[in-house]
Scaffold this motif. Structure first.
Motif, PDB file in Angstrom:
ATOM      1  N   ALA A 468       0.835  -1.209   0.000  1.00 37.98           N
ATOM      2  CA  ALA A 468       0.000   0.000   0.000  1.00 37.98           C
ATOM      3  C   ALA A 468       0.864   1.251   0.000  1.00 37.98           C
ATOM      4  N   VAL A 469       1.895   1.267   0.856  1.00 39.89           N
ATOM      5  CA  VAL A 469       2.757   2.451   0.934  1.00 39.89           C
ATOM      6  C   VAL A 469       3.489   2.656  -0.380  1.00 39.89           C
ATOM      7  N   ASP A 470       4.038   1.587  -0.933  1.00 44.10           N
ATOM      8  CA  ASP A 470       4.770   1.712  -2.200  1.00 44.10           C
ATOM      9  C   ASP A 470       3.840   2.142  -3.343  1.00 44.10           C
ATOM     10  N   SER A 471       2.679   1.515  -3.432  1.00 41.85           N
ATOM     11  CA  SER A 471       1.761   1.827  -4.523  1.00 41.85           C
ATOM     12  C   SER A 471       1.249   3.256  -4.428  1.00 41.85           C
ATOM     13  N   LEU A 472       0.889   3.705  -3.224  1.00 40.72           N
ATOM     14  CA  LEU A 472       0.354   5.054  -3.074  1.00 40.72           C
ATOM     15  C   LEU A 472       1.412   6.109  -3.370  1.00 40.72           C
ATOM     16  N   GLN A 473       2.658   5.844  -2.988  1.00 43.04           N
ATOM     17  CA  GLN A 473       3.724   6.788  -3.325  1.00 43.04           C
ATOM     18  C   GLN A 473       3.943   6.871  -4.829  1.00 43.04           C
ATOM     19  N   LYS A 474       3.864   5.732  -5.524  1.00 44.83           N
ATOM     20  CA  LYS A 474       4.029   5.757  -6.972  1.00 44.83           C
ATOM     21  C   LYS A 474       2.864   6.450  -7.662  1.00 44.83           C
ATOM     22  N   GLU A 506       6.082   0.632   8.629  1.00 42.23           N
ATOM     23  CA  GLU A 506       6.332   0.988   7.234  1.00 42.23           C
ATOM     24  C   GLU A 506       6.379   2.495   6.996  1.00 42.23           C
ATOM     25  N   THR A 507       5.798   3.289   7.888  1.00 41.15           N
ATOM     26  CA  THR A 507       5.662   4.723   7.590  1.00 41.15           C
ATOM     27  C   THR A 507       6.325   5.639   8.600  1.00 41.15           C
ATOM     28  N   ILE A 508       6.845   5.111   9.715  1.00 40.74           N
ATOM     29  CA  ILE A 508       7.364   5.997  10.762  1.00 40.74           C
ATOM     30  C   ILE A 508       8.610   6.748  10.317  1.00 40.74           C
ATOM     31  N   GLY A 509       9.339   6.204   9.347  1.00 47.74           N
ATOM     32  CA  GLY A 509      10.551   6.871   8.895  1.00 47.74           C
ATOM     33  C   GLY A 509      10.384   7.748   7.683  1.00 47.74           C
TER      34      GLY A 509
END
Length: 920
Positions: A468-474, A506-509
């Motif tokens: 989800a994090v990778d896809s949304l950033q792309k 996955e998102t704290i950094g």
């Protein structure tokens, strides 16, 4: 013969003097007399002549240089030598340069001139202040005046010549006419007969005209009854004959009628004229019709309002607001007809359909309206949601949602609702379709993660969140790190802990620099704790410990979080990991040992301390913790051995003090004194060693002279210790040497200025000697020296007589509002006045201000023992044990007593409370 030369006489002597000439007038030699004169030689000139001569002399003495200089500033107005020359460009340039020079010089002097003017103004204001400045302090005092005090201020009357008026009024006497007295007497009389006129007219009738025509009020009453009966017949039920008037609400309706004033009626007429102009000039303007109808409604003319909005519907048939306003102004049945007409003109209006649905009372009718609406507006999310919510059968709702997501594929909430109604496999398919339709929406991904967690697939949760994090950033999603943390907190509140932890990992950094990671993550964790999201904070600490495994501050924060919100097992697990990564962190070892000891596992606590010894052989805290554990368990021989080893390996003043304290506790006074002597030789500047030695000599040995010598040496060695001076003064006072005690305290105040404890002790010495005037004088000096000391203010309040204590308390609260000693004193005052609830609130405020002050807890418990229930007393004890106080004048006196060694906080609290008495 002699020849005489003829004298030459000046020519002007034979001439006539000028007009108004007065000899000697210029030098003031006119009109005076001498001693030889009998009177004036001649009559002097008049005042008019003198003034005229002076004016003429002044006119002659004036030169061209005295003329107004303004003519030289204006080129067109010059006179004199250069008045005929032309004003050329060089002249203008010269004037401009001179003007700039003048402005520059004026600018240079401006700062000094303005400073001088300010100083003069300040000096003038100090000498002659304004009226508002003179009363500024009094106006500030008005801020604390309550509303009751304002209301109690009497009105100012006209007191001018009050005495004279009263005196004049008292001198006058006016007799009352007989007619007034007769009329007053007849007012209270009862008439028992009719006069002749009434008897002739045949009753109590009132003549209306002069010709004898009479008004019959009986007919008026009968007509009124008929009209009322007709109205009641009109509003009664034609079938049963029963009235439909609400008898309970009838008077309420009458009271709700608002009587319009003349000004309101005038405003309504003006508004009606304006709105009529609006709807006449622009009949297709829907807001004008709505405003006109609402004006009639406000004016109480509901019929006119309905007619107006009906015309508006005819003129603006495509405006949904006009139709909705018309439905609102009409009855429910008429509103249905109106909305049916509205749907013919505006079939795409969601508001009209929803209003039509709300008017229906039957569930089936509502469903029928909503499904009819979906035929016209299949892409309305609002109508789909309302239709689904009306379905009671989950299968019917699922079918509707299946159709809804086909019609409105961008409505994420409909996809999520459909996924909740489907089975696990079908829900995954639905969420995949939703993800394809809404590529930049994070809610679909998070719902998929929650679905996997619900079915026990935690690995799937981790994978979905990562994708989800990778896809949304792309895809260019704007979701930042703070929003992801909010989503994690939301997942925690919904009991999806694995999803919450996966989101944090996955998102704290995201978007955090390497040098700011630790501080940023700690702030995030504290923010989550403040919001009550402990699982989110725990996940942040876990991630931070993976990145910084050797940071003992992070381990300590994580341990405190587990201690406050976790279990003993989780705390023990994190402490074991902490000491494995940070073996030099003494506080972590001590926390682990204390938790085991509190849990009753003494062997495990000793094992932790042994491991701590291996990692920190010279640590004072670990040695003292091990010694305390042995003493608490009654292993005194082992404690002595540990203390002997500690004196060799960790040679600190606290180790020597604990050694002497243990010997004193066990009754070995001589051994304690020998240890203290050696300790003082090694650490002469440690004040507690001197205190302990002096107390043993005074109390256990009874040797006053030895104690006096000890305190004298201690004061020379450690002159800045206020406690040593207090002990020396109390020793002299106990021995009966009041003068020496005063001298000791005075010397202590010279050596240690602005120490409230020394001033308070001096005041108490005078109070114990019944020297109240001297005590008050010392208290005044003390408050000047230490104006913000709560100890001194609390003592000053208790020294005042009872009527002045409230004002003194107000002064104390202004100087030190949050001092617990002052708050406790105020609570005791309310206690003495039997204001129980106020006293309880102030006691609660005191312990919240400083929970480490044991005296506050003791006073509160004493109060509850006298005025509270058993539950309230137990609540105070529980809170005190949780706060674990360590300070307080009375608390330390009891806690450090040899007979109370080893007692817990609850026992000390009850002992202190038993000694307190609110004798004020």
């Amino acid at each position: 013969m002699y020849q005489f030369k003829q004298l030459v006489v000046p020519d002007f002597m034979n001439k006539k003097p000028p007009p108004n000439y007065i000899a000697g007038l210029g030098r003031g030699a006119t009109g005076f007399t001498t001693r030889s004169d009998i009177g004036p030689a001649r009559e002097g000139p008049s005042d008019a002549l003198i003034e005229k001569a002076k004016a003429a002399a002044e006119g002659k003495g004036k030169t061209d240089d005295d003329e107004d200089d303004e003519r030289f500033q204006d080129p067109d107005n010059e006179t004199g030598l250069f008045n005929a020359l032309p004003y050329e460009a060089d002249d203008e340039e010269a004037d401009r340069i001179y003007e700039e020079v003048d402005m520059k010089m004026d600018e240079r002097r401006r700062a000094r001139r303005e400073a001088r003017e300010r100083e003069e103004l300040e000096k003038y204001r100090k000498e002659r202040p304004k009226i508002q400045q003179q009363f500024a302090d009094l106006k500030r005092g008005l801020a604390v005046v309550s509303e009751d005090e304002w209301a109690s201020i009497p009105e100012v009357g006209d007191l001018v010549r009050k005495g004279k008026r009263q005196k004049k009024l008292a001198d006058k006497y006016t007799p009352v006419p007989d007619s007034v007295l007769l009329g007053a007497s007849q007012q209270a009389e009862l008439t028992t007969s009719l006069d002749a006129k009434q008897q002739l007219l045949g009753g109590l009738a009132t003549p209306a005209t002069a010709d004898g025509t009479m008004t019959d009020f009986v007919q008026f009453g009968q007509a009124r009854d008929k009209v009322l009966g007709l109205k009641l017949d009109q509003i009664s039920d034609s079938v049963t004959g029963q009235t439909i008037i609400d008898p309970k609400g009838y008077l309420t309706d009458l009271n709700s009628i608002v009587v319009k004033t003349d000004a309101e009626i005038s405003d309504i007429k003006k508004a009606r004229t304006l709105l009529k102009s609006v709807i006449t000039t622009n009949p297709k303007h829907a807001p004008g019709w709505i405003a006109a109808a609402r004006l009639e409604e406000v004016a109480g003319k509901l019929g006119a309002a309905r007619e107006t909005i009906a015309k508006g519907c005819e003129e603006c048939p495509t405006s949904e607001d006009v139709w909705l306003e018309s439905a609102r102004l009409n009855t429910s049945e008429n509103a249905k007809v109106i909305l049916a007409q509205a749907i013919r003109h505006v079939p795409q209006s969601v508001k009209v359909w929803m209003k039509a649905c709300d008017l229906e009372t039957d569930g089936k009718a509502k469903k029928r309206v909503l499904r009819r609406a979906l035929e016209f507006i299949p892409n309305s999310v609002r109508i789909w949601k309302a239709a689904v919510s009306m379905e009671e059968d989950p299968e019917d709702a699922r079918i509707l949602l299946s159709r809804a997501v086909e019609c409105v594929p961008l409505a994420v909430e409909l996809w999520l609702a459909l996924a909740r109604l489907e089975s696990y496999e079908n829900a995954k398919k639905v969420l995949n379709k939703a993800r394809l339709a809404n590529a930049t929406n994070h809610e679909v991904w998070i719902t998929a993660a929650k679905l996997e967690e619900t079915n026990g697939n935690e690995k799937g949760v981790e994978m979905i969140v990562r994708r989800a994090v990778d896809s949304l950033q792309k895809k260019g999603s704007t979701l930042d790190r703070d929003q992801w943390i909010q989503e994690a907190e939301k997942a925690e509140k919904e009991k999806y802990i694995a999803t919450c932890q996966a989101i944090i990992r996955e998102t704290i950094g995201m978007g955090v620099d390497e040098e700011d990671r630790k501080s940023t993550w700690m702030e995030d964790a504290e923010s989550c704790i403040a919001h009550g999201s402990t699982a989110t904070a725990r996940a942040i600490y876990a991630h931070a410990l993976k990145v910084f495994p050797n940071k003992k501050s992070i381990w300590r924060r994580a341990a405190f979080l587990e201690k406050a919100h976790g279990t003993r097992e989780s705390l023990d697990e994190i402490l074991q990991r902490a000491v494995r990564y940070c073996p030099q962190a003494e506080v972590l070892w001590l926390m682990g040992a204390k938790e085991k000891w509190l849990a009753g596992d003494i062997a495990a606590a000793k094992g932790i301390l042994e491991a701590a010894f291996a990692a920190n052989s010279n640590s004072e805290q670990i040695w003292l913790a091990a010694i305390k554990l042995e003493v608490e368990t009654g292993e005194y021989d082992r404690a002595r051995i540990l203390l002997s080893n500690a004196r060799d390996k960790a040679n600190t003043e606290r180790v020597w003090m604990k050694s002497a304290q243990l010997e004193r506790q066990l009754g070995a006074v001589d051994e304690a004194l020998s240890l203290l002597a050696e300790a003082i030789r090694r650490f002469p500047n440690f004040a507690k060693l001197w205190m302990m030695k002096g107390q043993i000599e005074q109390r256990e040995k009874g040797d006053i002279s030895a104690a006096r010598d000890t305190y004298a040496q201690a004061i020379k060695q450690v002159p800045k210790s206020a406690t040593l001076w207090l002990l020396a003064s109390r020793l002299e006072e106990g021995a009966g040497a009041q003068i020496k005690a005063r001298a000791t305290l005075e010397k202590a105040r010279i050596m240690n200025p602005k120490v409230p404890e020394l001033w308070c002790e001096a005041v108490r010495v005078e109070l114990r000697a019944n020297n109240n005037p001297m005590a008050k004088a010392l208290m005044a000096k003390a408050l000047q020296e230490c104006p913000s000391s709560g100890l001194l203010w609390s003592e000053a309040i208790l020294m005042e007589p009872r009527p002045q204590r409230k004002s003194r308390s107000a002064d104390a609260l202004k100087k030190c509002e949050n001092d617990p000693l002052v708050v406790i004193t105020v609570a005791r005052l309310f206690w003495a006045e039997r204001k129980v609830e106020k006293a309880r609130n102030w006691f609660n405020r005191a312990v919240k201000t400083n929970p480490d002050l044991g005296d506050s807890w003791a006073w509160w418990l004493r109060f509850e023992m006298m005025h509270g229930r058993e539950e309230q007393q137990q609540e105070v004890v529980t809170k005190c044990v949780a706060a674990d106080p360590r300070h307080g004048e009375r608390w330390q006196t009891v806690a450090k007593d040899i007979s109370n060694v080893g007692k817990n906080t609850e026992a000390i609290l009850k002992l202190v409370a038993a000694q307190l008495h609110n004798t004020i």
